[in-house]
Design a protein around this motif. Structure first.
Motif, PDB file in Angstrom:
ATOM      1  N   ARG A 126       0.826  -1.208   0.000  1.00  0.00           N
ATOM      2  CA  ARG A 126       0.000   0.000   0.000  1.00  0.00           C
ATOM      3  C   ARG A 126       0.857   1.254   0.000  1.00  0.00           C
ATOM      4  N   TRP A 129       1.782   1.779  -3.618  1.00  0.00           N
ATOM      5  CA  TRP A 129       0.676   2.401  -4.351  1.00  0.00           C
ATOM      6  C   TRP A 129       0.581   3.881  -4.008  1.00  0.00           C
ATOM      7  N   SER A 130       0.730   4.208  -2.738  1.00  0.00           N
ATOM      8  CA  SER A 130       0.626   5.596  -2.314  1.00  0.00           C
ATOM      9  C   SER A 130       1.709   6.451  -2.946  1.00  0.00           C
ATOM     10  N   ARG A 131       2.891   5.902  -3.071  1.00  0.00           N
ATOM     11  CA  ARG A 131       3.975   6.640  -3.717  1.00  0.00           C
ATOM     12  C   ARG A 131       3.673   6.910  -5.179  1.00  0.00           C
ATOM     13  N   GLY A 134      -0.413   8.709  -5.148  1.00  0.00           N
ATOM     14  CA  GLY A 134      -0.859   9.591  -4.084  1.00  0.00           C
ATOM     15  C   GLY A 134      -1.476  10.873  -4.618  1.00  0.00           C
ATOM     16  N   LEU A 139      -6.060   6.110  -6.664  1.00  0.00           N
ATOM     17  CA  LEU A 139      -5.494   5.456  -5.494  1.00  0.00           C
ATOM     18  C   LEU A 139      -6.542   4.634  -4.747  1.00  0.00           C
ATOM     19  N   ASN A 323      -8.019   2.754   4.752  1.00  0.00           N
ATOM     20  CA  ASN A 323      -6.711   2.963   4.131  1.00  0.00           C
ATOM     21  C   ASN A 323      -6.649   4.296   3.404  1.00  0.00           C
ATOM     22  N   GLU A 327      -4.060   7.348   4.322  1.00  0.00           N
ATOM     23  CA  GLU A 327      -3.186   7.955   3.326  1.00  0.00           C
ATOM     24  C   GLU A 327      -3.331   9.463   3.337  1.00  0.00           C
ATOM     25  N   ARG A 328      -4.527   9.937   3.634  1.00  0.00           N
ATOM     26  CA  ARG A 328      -4.777  11.376   3.661  1.00  0.00           C
ATOM     27  C   ARG A 328      -4.253  12.024   4.940  1.00  0.00           C
ATOM     28  N   ARG A 335       4.249   7.325   6.144  1.00  0.00           N
ATOM     29  CA  ARG A 335       3.054   6.673   5.610  1.00  0.00           C
ATOM     30  C   ARG A 335       3.065   5.160   5.812  1.00  0.00           C
ATOM     31  N   VAL A 414       1.049  14.330  -3.279  1.00  0.00           N
ATOM     32  CA  VAL A 414       0.715  13.244  -2.371  1.00  0.00           C
ATOM     33  C   VAL A 414       0.584  13.809  -0.982  1.00  0.00           C
TER      34      VAL A 414
END
Length: 435
Positions: A126, A129-131, A134, A139, A323, A327-328, A335, A414
């Motif tokens: 995850r 994915w965020s990288r 983001g 996402l 999730n 992320e926010r 993260r 991000v």
């Protein structure tokens, strides 16, 4: 629906790290059940196995923050390899210790080592994915894809481990889980291009304190309650199936819960832009709270099976939106730690739910275990209700945006706050509100 998932899977690197992470976290659905069934075969008690599992999840909770910080600071490859080594030592110690009837405290030490150092593959994937995505609406679709794969794992894993334990040897379930953990973790660690770490220390020399954020704490309380539900479902469904003579297919009852959750995550991901993450989370949690009562209300097996599917369908939207919220709320340099805390909350809840359900099953039979699931539904509803104020208060409180290059693509915003969005709202939320 398929097109949006194809877009997510076309993200550079995803076609390699997604399969590796799938294999690497398949043991998550196997180790706890494998331990319980292996110990139950030796001692005749589900409760003893549940307490050994609880030792592992408590150890995981104690180590997760440190592991998350290490993943962010040093990169995933080095930390994953050390975790894998410790996890395999713990599994081997448990297999040998139970097999030769070593003193019980050694079982708990081995269980704590195996659980505490289970490679945090879910948090790692995850974070990747965020990288890469983001700040983009895609996402949430990527998180939904991961949630769907998680449910495939929880369909296949329990069936596989119960078949191995009952059809091959009692120890084979844990042995195969160890092999799968090694294969997937090594494959993921070898993929350095999508690894979001290592990250340099902040200029101030300090790191954000994840748990100081009241919105994060409120989120974790809800996910802990979801974990209690999962812990009760795990043991109750498998024990119910074995009592009804399903044998190696006793994991199928639990698999139906995971099937419902997987289907709902696919539908959720296809409509990931429909509403902001806070609103989606506060809508999904009460639905799970109601659905958790269905297994206990089922009068017979014929009714229980479809009820398990419906109950499972309430789970994924809650976890996916959790999730997206994490992320926010958490800046990029912490993260992976934030995602790790979500996993901690979930497995700590499982560690509470599993032994409680095991004790009730030992005394009153498998159906009594479903009272833990129903009670956890009440916890989910109450926790979500109490979390509303903190989560909604966090919506306008954006942090300074952080720009991070996505591999093979342009620089994208991000982090909790987006660029060019009103009132500090994230780009994901702004896009979600468009017609």
């Amino acid at each position: 629906m398929a097109s949006v998932y194809r877009q997510a899977f076309a993200t550079p690197g995803a076609s390699r790290f997604v399969p590796a992470a799938f294999v690497g976290r398949l043991p998550i659905s196997m180790v706890a059940i494998g331990i319980v069934l292996y110990i139950q075969h030796t001692t005749g008690s589900y409760g003893v196995g549940g307490t050994v599992v609880a030792a592992g999840t408590i150890s995981e909770a104690a180590l997760a923050a440190q592991l998350g910080r290490a993943l962010d600071r040093f990169g995933q490859a080095r930390v994953l390899l050390w975790c894998l080594a410790g996890h395999l030592v713990g599994l081997l110690g448990l297999l040998v210790g139970v097999g030769v009837d070593a003193p019980r405290p050694l079982w708990y030490v081995a269980g704590a080592l195996a659980g505490g150092l289970l490679p945090p593959v879910g948090a790692c994937v995850r974070a990747r994915w965020s990288r890469l995505l983001g700040g983009l609406p895609l996402l949430s679709t990527a998180f939904a894809l991961e949630a769907t794969l998680d449910e495939v794992i929880f369909i296949c894993g329990p069936v596989l481990v119960t078949w191995l334990v009952t059809g091959v040897t009692p120890a084979s379930g844990l042995a195969v889980a160890g092999v799968l953990a090694a294969a997937g973790t090594l494959a993921l660690a070898a993929q350095r291009g999508s690894d979001p770490g290592p990250r340099p220390r902040a200029a101030s020399g300090t790191r954000p304190r994840v748990l100081r954020d009241p919105a994060v704490r409120a989120l974790l309380v809800v996910i802990f309650s979801v974990g209690v539900c999962f812990g009760g479902v795990d043991l109750s469904a498998v024990a119910y199936g074995r009592e009804r003579g399903l044998g190696a297919l006793s994991g199928l009852v639990l698999g139906l819960f995971a099937f419902g959750s997987g289907m709902s995550s696919l539908l959720y991901g296809a409509r990931a832009s429909a509403g902001g993450p806070t609103r989606r989370f506060l809508t999904a949690a009460p639905l799970l709270a109601v659905a958790a009562w269905l297994p206990l209300a089922a009068p017979n097996t014929a009714v229980l099976l479809p009820f398990m599917v419906i109950a499972g369908a309430g789970a994924s939207p809650t976890l996916i939106s959790a999730n997206a919220l994490m992320e926010r709320l958490i800046p990029p340099e912490a993260r992976t730690e934030g995602f790790a805390w979500l996993q901690v909350a979930l497995v700590t809840g499982i560690s509470a739910g599993a032994p409680l359900a095991g004790a009730l099953i030992d005394r009153y039979g498998p159906r009594a275990g479903f009272t833990v699931v129903a009670g956890a539904g009440v916890l989910v509803g109450l926790a979500a209700l109490s979390a509303r104020r903190a989560l909604r208060a966090a919506e306008p409180a954006g942090r300074p945006a952080t720009m991070e290059p996505a591999a093979g693509g342009p620089t994208v915003p991000v982090g909790p706050a987006g660029v060019g969005t009103p009132a500090g709202r994230s780009a994901t939320e702004a896009a979600a509100d468009r017609p």
